[in-house]
Design a protein around this motif. Structure first.
Motif, PDB file in Angstrom:
ATOM      1  N   ALA A 196       0.824  -1.205   0.000  1.00  0.00           N
ATOM      2  CA  ALA A 196       0.000   0.000   0.000  1.00  0.00           C
ATOM      3  C   ALA A 196       0.860   1.257   0.000  1.00  0.00           C
ATOM      4  N   GLU A 197       1.922   1.267   0.803  1.00  0.00           N
ATOM      5  CA  GLU A 197       2.813   2.435   0.831  1.00  0.00           C
ATOM      6  C   GLU A 197       3.520   2.610  -0.510  1.00  0.00           C
ATOM      7  N   GLN A 198       3.816   1.498  -1.176  1.00  0.00           N
ATOM      8  CA  GLN A 198       4.469   1.570  -2.482  1.00  0.00           C
ATOM      9  C   GLN A 198       3.518   2.147  -3.528  1.00  0.00           C
ATOM     10  N   ARG A 199       2.255   1.764  -3.471  1.00  0.00           N
ATOM     11  CA  ARG A 199       1.284   2.191  -4.482  1.00  0.00           C
ATOM     12  C   ARG A 199       0.744   3.588  -4.208  1.00  0.00           C
ATOM     13  N   ALA A 203       6.193   5.419  -0.084  1.00  0.00           N
ATOM     14  CA  ALA A 203       7.217   4.875  -0.981  1.00  0.00           C
ATOM     15  C   ALA A 203       6.789   4.915  -2.441  1.00  0.00           C
ATOM     16  N   ARG A 204       5.916   5.835  -2.799  1.00  0.00           N
ATOM     17  CA  ARG A 204       5.413   5.897  -4.169  1.00  0.00           C
ATOM     18  C   ARG A 204       6.527   6.111  -5.197  1.00  0.00           C
ATOM     19  N   ASP A 205       7.591   6.787  -4.802  1.00  0.00           N
ATOM     20  CA  ASP A 205       8.669   7.082  -5.737  1.00  0.00           C
ATOM     21  C   ASP A 205       9.838   6.116  -5.578  1.00  0.00           C
ATOM     22  N   ARG A 206       9.620   4.987  -4.907  1.00  0.00           N
ATOM     23  CA  ARG A 206      10.709   4.050  -4.634  1.00  0.00           C
ATOM     24  C   ARG A 206      10.386   2.664  -5.176  1.00  0.00           C
ATOM     25  N   ASP A 207      11.321   2.080  -5.916  1.00  0.00           N
ATOM     26  CA  ASP A 207      11.198   0.692  -6.354  1.00  0.00           C
ATOM     27  C   ASP A 207      11.812  -0.258  -5.339  1.00  0.00           C
ATOM     28  N   THR A 208      12.723   0.275  -4.517  1.00  0.00           N
ATOM     29  CA  THR A 208      13.397  -0.531  -3.510  1.00  0.00           C
ATOM     30  C   THR A 208      13.306   0.183  -2.165  1.00  0.00           C
ATOM     31  N   PHE A 209      12.792  -0.510  -1.156  1.00  0.00           N
ATOM     32  CA  PHE A 209      12.702   0.054   0.190  1.00  0.00           C
ATOM     33  C   PHE A 209      12.400  -1.065   1.179  1.00  0.00           C
ATOM     34  N   VAL A 325      19.812  -2.436   6.381  1.00  0.00           N
ATOM     35  CA  VAL A 325      20.497  -1.530   5.462  1.00  0.00           C
ATOM     36  C   VAL A 325      21.809  -2.151   4.982  1.00  0.00           C
ATOM     37  N   ALA A 326      22.551  -2.756   5.894  1.00  0.00           N
ATOM     38  CA  ALA A 326      23.842  -3.339   5.528  1.00  0.00           C
ATOM     39  C   ALA A 326      23.692  -4.477   4.525  1.00  0.00           C
ATOM     40  N   VAL A 327      22.626  -5.253   4.657  1.00  0.00           N
ATOM     41  CA  VAL A 327      22.430  -6.411   3.776  1.00  0.00           C
ATOM     42  C   VAL A 327      21.773  -6.024   2.461  1.00  0.00           C
ATOM     43  N   LEU A 328      20.790  -5.104   2.530  1.00  0.00           N
ATOM     44  CA  LEU A 328      19.962  -4.831   1.358  1.00  0.00           C
ATOM     45  C   LEU A 328      20.250  -3.512   0.666  1.00  0.00           C
ATOM     46  N   ASP A 329      20.823  -2.550   1.390  1.00  0.00           N
ATOM     47  CA  ASP A 329      21.048  -1.210   0.849  1.00  0.00           C
ATOM     48  C   ASP A 329      19.790  -0.682   0.156  1.00  0.00           C
ATOM     49  N   PRO A 330      18.652  -0.558   0.884  1.00  0.00           N
ATOM     50  CA  PRO A 330      17.383  -0.193   0.244  1.00  0.00           C
ATOM     51  C   PRO A 330      17.275   1.273  -0.126  1.00  0.00           C
ATOM     52  N   GLY A 331      18.059   2.128   0.517  1.00  0.00           N
ATOM     53  CA  GLY A 331      17.993   3.559   0.228  1.00  0.00           C
ATOM     54  C   GLY A 331      16.837   4.269   0.895  1.00  0.00           C
ATOM     55  N   CYS A 332      15.833   3.514   1.343  1.00  0.00           N
ATOM     56  CA  CYS A 332      14.653   4.115   1.967  1.00  0.00           C
ATOM     57  C   CYS A 332      14.091   3.156   3.007  1.00  0.00           C
ATOM     58  N   LEU A 333      13.757   3.694   4.169  1.00  0.00           N
ATOM     59  CA  LEU A 333      13.139   2.931   5.247  1.00  0.00           C
ATOM     60  C   LEU A 333      11.852   3.635   5.639  1.00  0.00           C
ATOM     61  N   VAL A 334      10.740   2.914   5.628  1.00  0.00           N
ATOM     62  CA  VAL A 334       9.438   3.474   6.010  1.00  0.00           C
ATOM     63  C   VAL A 334       9.062   2.929   7.378  1.00  0.00           C
ATOM     64  N   LEU A 335       8.804   3.825   8.334  1.00  0.00           N
ATOM     65  CA  LEU A 335       8.390   3.426   9.682  1.00  0.00           C
ATOM     66  C   LEU A 335       6.867   3.375   9.730  1.00  0.00           C
ATOM     67  N   ALA A 336       6.331   2.201  10.002  1.00  0.00           N
ATOM     68  CA  ALA A 336       4.886   1.994  10.015  1.00  0.00           C
ATOM     69  C   ALA A 336       4.481   1.309  11.314  1.00  0.00           C
ATOM     70  N   GLY A 337       3.242   0.852  11.394  1.00  0.00           N
ATOM     71  CA  GLY A 337       2.720   0.298  12.635  1.00  0.00           C
ATOM     72  C   GLY A 337       2.310   1.406  13.582  1.00  0.00           C
TER      73      GLY A 337
END
Length: 397
Positions: A196-199, A203-209, A325-337
């Motif tokens: 949902a955050e991706q769509r 994270a609408r402007d992120r392909d990786t997060f 971050v160290a394993v995936l290097d996502p460039g973006c982290l979304v805090l939810a919950g």
């Protein structure tokens, strides 16, 4: 090798339907312009889709608003009705929508912890039935369910998990029994929130997060190159089990105590707030830990204790986030919950600052923009996509 005529027609039909879904009603001329197809090809696909009951004339467009060229075609929204459920430990929320995802009815109901499996399932199913009736849905085409726990990637079933109510697993089967014509599927709640955050969200402007869920429990969802990654056993993102410094022990295969959960789960957050002298009244419908974080953010500009509490909590969150971050290097982290959204942008900035000190990999930390509706929104989006994939499938003509 060129596509066969039937394959080309199917591709064109799906392209037109997706445009009608995204843009709303369009004329044949607008479809021609947007698809790049020839006028006869567009005329043929409009005729096919109208005959199949997927689209219909919904109005007219243009200055004179008359004649075939002015006809506006739109998807027949009531061709299928969908349901989305957010199943929590203490209750269920449900929405029913049309094929375009427009919400027609919604409801929530608590389910007490002392309710047995049978009564709890019956309460949840009855809520779905009442909501569908209110929406005017004689039948449900697709039901999407978001629930905590692991989903078996092979069978798509909710796996038995320690600490989760037994009625969660039984609910899926009973819904299928009660709605035998419906396509019923279940997905992990954190994964749905990420979709949902991706769509539609942060994270609408992120392909990786990576989405980090901070609530009663702790979880993560991983989206890489636009695709949700579930892992070999469906457990990608079970970050609550991550061993981290600062805990009394190590997690086990059946218990995440001693892992990251022990630092940032709701109980740990409440304990940390108490040690810093931060207290807050508990308003209705808000978990205590979330209320503590929200109150601390509101007071942090003038209350040193509140600021220290937030700094300490941000340091804890950054420990688990740094591993992802160290394993995936996502460039973006979304805090939810509940806790993540209670902290908002101010807490996200604190976590980003701590991460920058711990990792050379630049990571932007954002707060969820969909809040408590992210799981339901994700469940509805997946239900809609599944229904449209089936209904928009090639007809063989």
């Amino acid at each position: 090798m060129p596509a066969s005529p039937s394959t080309a027609r199917a591709i064109n039909d799906r392209l037109a339907l997706r445009l009608l879904q995204q843009e709303g009603p369009l004329t044949a001329g607008q479809l021609k312009q947007l698809t790049g197809l020839s006028r006869p090809t567009v005329a043929d696909l409009v005729e096919r889709l109208t005959a199949s009951g997927l689209i219909a004339v919904v109005g007219e467009s243009g200055e004179q608003r008359r004649g075939p060229n002015a006809r506006l075609y739109g998807i027949v929204a009531d061709r299928a009705h969908l349901a989305a459920l957010d199943v929590r430990t203490e209750g269920v929320s449900v929405i029913v929508s049309d094929l375009l995802g427009r919400v027609l009815a919604e409801a929530s109901a608590p389910i007490g912890g002392d309710a047995g499996t049978g009564p709890a399932v019956e309460q949840a199913v009855a809520l779905v039935e009442r909501t569908a009736k209110e929406a005017g849905a004689d039948r449900l085409h697709t039901v999407g369910i978001g629930a905590p726990g692991l989903i078996d990637p092979a069978g798509g079933e909710l796996r038995d998990s320690t600490g989760l109510p037994a009625w969660h697993r039984r609910l899926v089967a009973v819904l299928q029994e009660r709605f035998p014509d419906a396509r019923v599927s279940v997905e992990n709640e954190t994964n749905l929130a990420a979709l949902a955050e991706q769509r539609d969200g942060a994270a609408r402007d992120r392909d990786t997060f990576v989405l980090l869920w901070l609530g009663l429990g702790v979880g993560a969802a991983v989206v890489l190159d636009g695709a949700l990654r579930r892992g070999a056993s469906g457990g990608a993102g079970e970050i609550g089990f991550l061993p981290v410094p600062g805990t009394a022990g190590l997690p086990s295969a059946t218990d995440c105590d001693g892992g990251f959960h022990s630092l940032v789960g709701a109980q740990a957050v409440a304990g940390l707030a108490a040690r810093h002298g931060v207290a807050a009244p508990v308003p209705p419908h808000e978990p205590h830990a979330a209320a503590l974080v929200r109150t601390a953010v509101e007071r942090s500009g003038t209350d040193a204790a509140a600021a220290r509490f937030l700094d300490a909590l941000a340091g804890r969150v950054a420990l688990g986030a740094a591993a992802a971050v160290a394993v995936l290097d996502p460039g973006c982290l979304v805090l939810a919950g509940e806790i993540g959204r209670a902290g908002g942008d101010a807490f996200a900035a604190r976590v980003q600052d701590r991460l920058a000190r711990m990792s050379p990999l630049v990571t932007e930390v954002r707060s969820s923009t969909l809040g408590g509706g992210a799981v339901l929104r994700g469940a509805l989006l997946t239900a809609r996509d599944r229904a449209q994939d089936e209904l928009f499938a090639p007809t063989g003509r």
